[in-house]
Scaffold this motif. Structure first.
Motif, PDB file in Angstrom:
ATOM      1  N   VAL A  22      -2.835  -2.043   5.243  1.00 42.67           N
ATOM      2  CA  VAL A  22      -1.983  -2.717   6.230  1.00 42.67           C
ATOM      3  C   VAL A  22      -0.532  -2.682   5.762  1.00 42.67           C
ATOM      4  CG1 VAL A  22      -1.460  -4.917   7.355  1.00 42.67           C
ATOM      5  CG2 VAL A  22      -3.840  -4.173   7.108  1.00 42.67           C
ATOM      6  N   ALA A  23      -0.297  -2.997   4.498  1.00 38.54           N
ATOM      7  CA  ALA A  23       1.067  -2.959   3.956  1.00 38.54           C
ATOM      8  C   ALA A  23       1.653  -1.562   4.081  1.00 38.54           C
ATOM      9  CB  ALA A  23       1.078  -3.429   2.501  1.00 38.54           C
ATOM     10  N   ASP A  24       0.851  -0.542   3.794  1.00 40.30           N
ATOM     11  CA  ASP A  24       1.319   0.840   3.916  1.00 40.30           C
ATOM     12  C   ASP A  24       1.650   1.187   5.365  1.00 40.30           C
ATOM     13  OD1 ASP A  24       1.023   1.190   1.188  1.00 40.30           O
ATOM     14  OD2 ASP A  24      -0.886   2.280   1.357  1.00 40.30           O
ATOM     15  N   ALA A  25       0.849   0.692   6.311  1.00 37.23           N
ATOM     16  CA  ALA A  25       1.100   0.966   7.734  1.00 37.23           C
ATOM     17  C   ALA A  25       2.426   0.355   8.172  1.00 37.23           C
ATOM     18  CB  ALA A  25      -0.050   0.427   8.590  1.00 37.23           C
ATOM     19  N   VAL A  26       2.692  -0.886   7.763  1.00 34.53           N
ATOM     20  CA  VAL A  26       3.951  -1.542   8.122  1.00 34.53           C
ATOM     21  C   VAL A  26       5.116  -0.860   7.404  1.00 34.53           C
ATOM     22  CG1 VAL A  26       5.254  -3.705   8.077  1.00 34.53           C
ATOM     23  CG2 VAL A  26       2.828  -3.733   8.649  1.00 34.53           C
ATOM     24  N   ALA A  27       4.921  -0.496   6.140  1.00 34.35           N
ATOM     25  CA  ALA A  27       5.970   0.206   5.387  1.00 34.35           C
ATOM     26  C   ALA A  27       6.306   1.537   6.055  1.00 34.35           C
ATOM     27  CB  ALA A  27       5.520   0.433   3.940  1.00 34.35           C
ATOM     28  N   GLU A  44       1.004 -13.376  11.448  1.00 33.29           N
ATOM     29  CA  GLU A  44      -0.287 -13.133  10.804  1.00 33.29           C
ATOM     30  C   GLU A  44      -1.434 -13.077  11.804  1.00 33.29           C
ATOM     31  OE1 GLU A  44      -0.905 -16.004   7.708  1.00 33.29           O
ATOM     32  OE2 GLU A  44       0.710 -15.185   6.467  1.00 33.29           O
ATOM     33  N   LEU A  45      -1.464 -13.998  12.758  1.00 38.00           N
ATOM     34  CA  LEU A  45      -2.564 -14.010  13.722  1.00 38.00           C
ATOM     35  C   LEU A  45      -2.539 -12.778  14.610  1.00 38.00           C
ATOM     36  CD1 LEU A  45      -2.640 -17.785  14.749  1.00 38.00           C
ATOM     37  CD2 LEU A  45      -4.204 -16.561  13.229  1.00 38.00           C
ATOM     38  N   GLU A  46      -1.351 -12.365  15.022  1.00 36.89           N
ATOM     39  CA  GLU A  46      -1.221 -11.174  15.859  1.00 36.89           C
ATOM     40  C   GLU A  46      -1.649  -9.921  15.090  1.00 36.89           C
ATOM     41  OE1 GLU A  46       2.167  -8.674  18.320  1.00 36.89           O
ATOM     42  OE2 GLU A  46       2.635 -10.712  17.649  1.00 36.89           O
ATOM     43  N   MET A  47      -1.207  -9.806  13.841  1.00 38.97           N
ATOM     44  CA  MET A  47      -1.590  -8.647  13.030  1.00 38.97           C
ATOM     45  C   MET A  47      -3.089  -8.655  12.746  1.00 38.97           C
ATOM     46  SD  MET A  47       1.651  -8.256  10.432  1.00 38.97           S
ATOM     47  CE  MET A  47       0.952  -6.903   9.524  1.00 38.97           C
ATOM     48  N   THR A  57      -6.157 -11.663   4.776  1.00 36.78           N
ATOM     49  CA  THR A  57      -5.900 -10.282   4.374  1.00 36.78           C
ATOM     50  C   THR A  57      -4.500  -9.873   4.815  1.00 36.78           C
ATOM     51  OG1 THR A  57      -8.260  -9.783   4.559  1.00 36.78           O
ATOM     52  CG2 THR A  57      -6.746  -7.905   4.512  1.00 36.78           C
ATOM     53  N   VAL A  58      -4.123 -10.297   6.009  1.00 37.46           N
ATOM     54  CA  VAL A  58      -2.760 -10.028   6.500  1.00 37.46           C
ATOM     55  C   VAL A  58      -1.744 -10.740   5.615  1.00 37.46           C
ATOM     56  CG1 VAL A  58      -1.148 -10.330   8.416  1.00 37.46           C
ATOM     57  CG2 VAL A  58      -3.498  -9.653   8.881  1.00 37.46           C
ATOM     58  N   GLU A  64       2.473  -8.357  -0.294  1.00 37.45           N
ATOM     59  CA  GLU A  64       2.692  -7.033  -0.899  1.00 37.45           C
ATOM     60  C   GLU A  64       4.016  -6.434  -0.397  1.00 37.45           C
ATOM     61  OE1 GLU A  64       2.030  -3.426  -2.968  1.00 37.45           O
ATOM     62  OE2 GLU A  64       1.042  -5.358  -3.196  1.00 37.45           O
ATOM     63  N   LEU A  65       4.287  -6.563   0.889  1.00 35.36           N
ATOM     64  CA  LEU A  65       5.548  -6.056   1.449  1.00 35.36           C
ATOM     65  C   LEU A  65       6.750  -6.789   0.850  1.00 35.36           C
ATOM     66  CD1 LEU A  65       4.407  -5.698   5.154  1.00 35.36           C
ATOM     67  CD2 LEU A  65       5.064  -3.815   3.629  1.00 35.36           C
ATOM     68  N   ARG A  66       6.602  -8.098   0.633  1.00 27.66           N
ATOM     69  CA  ARG A  66       7.689  -8.867  -0.015  1.00 27.66           C
ATOM     70  C   ARG A  66       7.895  -8.377  -1.438  1.00 27.66           C
ATOM     71  NH1 ARG A  66       5.409 -13.510   2.467  1.00 27.66           N
ATOM     72  NH2 ARG A  66       4.479 -14.088   0.505  1.00 27.66           N
TER      73      ARG A  66
END
Length: 82
Positions: A22-27, A44-47, A57-58, A64-66
């Protein structure tokens, strides 16, 4: 097939961690310019609904993104691309 489908179809017993995917997808969205500096990423709920995963998990993916220095969370406002 959408990114959400890619993550839903991830082998959860395999070597790739779901939060990292998920972090890689957003990155990747940030790198491609789809998400720009100052843009708010989905909550978080939307993701969780988009990717078919648990909210915790979100939350780990956002952490991780932070840690990667890609986003900043402002309490009560949301998480924004840096």
């Amino acid at each position: 097939m959408t990114e959400g489908d890619d993550i839903r179809n991830l082998d959860r017993r395999g070597p790739e961690l779901v939060y990292a995917a998920v972090a890689d997808a957003v990155a990747a969205q940030i790198a491609s310019g789809e998400l720009k500096s100052g843009d708010r990423i989905p909550g978080e709920l939307e993701m969780a609904a988009t990717y078919g995963i648990a909210r915790m998990t979100v939350a780990r993916a956002v952490r991780e993104l932070r840690e990667r220095g890609l986003v900043q969370t402002v309490r009560g406002k949301g998480t924004f691309v840096l």
